[in-house]
Design an enzyme around this catalytic site. Structure first.
Site, PDB file in Angstrom:
ATOM      1  CG  HIS A  22      -1.885  -0.834   1.355  1.00 10.07           C
ATOM      2  ND1 HIS A  22      -2.111  -1.583   2.485  1.00 10.07           N
ATOM      3  CD2 HIS A  22      -3.084  -1.290   0.420  1.00 10.07           C
ATOM      4  CE1 HIS A  22      -3.047  -2.688   2.106  1.00 10.07           C
ATOM      5  NE2 HIS A  22      -3.811  -2.433   1.275  1.00 10.07           N
ATOM      6  CE  LYS A  46     -12.395  -6.349   1.502  1.00 13.44           C
ATOM      7  NZ  LYS A  46     -11.135  -5.668   1.361  1.00 13.44           N
ATOM      8  NE  ARG A 105      -3.057  -7.994  -3.884  1.00 11.07           N
ATOM      9  CZ  ARG A 105      -3.608  -8.251  -3.022  1.00 11.07           C
ATOM     10  NH1 ARG A 105      -3.322  -8.365  -1.628  1.00 11.07           N
ATOM     11  NH2 ARG A 105      -4.881  -8.714  -3.462  1.00 11.07           N
ATOM     12  CB  SER A 143      -4.473  -6.466   4.771  1.00 10.99           C
ATOM     13  OG  SER A 143      -3.998  -5.289   4.297  1.00 10.99           O
TER      14      SER A 143
END
Length: 180
Positions: A22, A46, A105, A143
């Site tokens: 990030h 989430k 990514r 993450s």
């Protein structure tokens, strides 16, 4: 004489927690716009490990470091963290943003991001979406993986800042102590 339009960018995410991937995208995005908003999503669906205030604090710590690095390179973009709990395009409109920045990514990210960019373009064609590919050094950092590695006692210093690693260790150590 024409007035220069200020380029305002938004880099949205949950940032639970903010990773070196990030941070790389934020730093690169800050060189493309005049003002960059890091939009920290509430996103309770989430089930974030860190609450919204903790995530914003981690993002602000990263912004402070990025700002110092950028100033050393003579980039003076302003960067700030804001929270949101609405459609991203509505948040972008409310902040006068003209670009949404998304990090990619891997190929697997592309389809979802491409669909989201298409929907946002239909909702407001004046706001562009720009994709920045993560460097090969950061392509596989997520993450979710960082949290899992930390929870299982693995080394995460390569993936997050020292302060974030400390927070993760504390969080999981505290959880472990309460379950014993």
């Amino acid at each position: 004489m024409t007035n220069k339009i200020m380029r305002i960018g938004i880099y949205p995410g949950t940032f639970d927690p903010i990773t070196n991937g990030h941070i790389e995208i934020i730093r690169r995005a800050s060189k493309l716009v005049d003002h960059l908003l890091i939009a920290v999503a509430l996103n309770a669906d989430k089930g974030p490990l860190f609450n919204l205030q903790e995530r914003v604090a981690m993002v602000r710590e990263a912004i402070d470091e990025i700002t110092l690095l950028n100033q050393a390179d003579e980039f003076y973009t302003t960067i700030e963290a804001k929270t949101f709990d609405s459609l991203l395009i509505h948040f972008a409109e409310s902040r006068g943003a003209n670009v949404i920045i998304r990090g990619l990514r891997a190929i697997s990210d592309f389809e979802y991001e491409f669909q989201m960019a298409g929907m946002n373009a239909r909702l407001n064609p004046k706001i562009e979406t720009t994709f920045l590919m993560a460097s090969d050094r950061h392509q596989f950092i997520s993450s979710r993986f960082v949290k899992e590695i930390s929870r299982l006692g693995g080394e995460i210093s390569e993936f997050v800042s020292a302060r974030v690693a400390e927070r993760l260790t504390h969080r999981f150590h505290k959880e472990l102590a309460t379950t014993i």
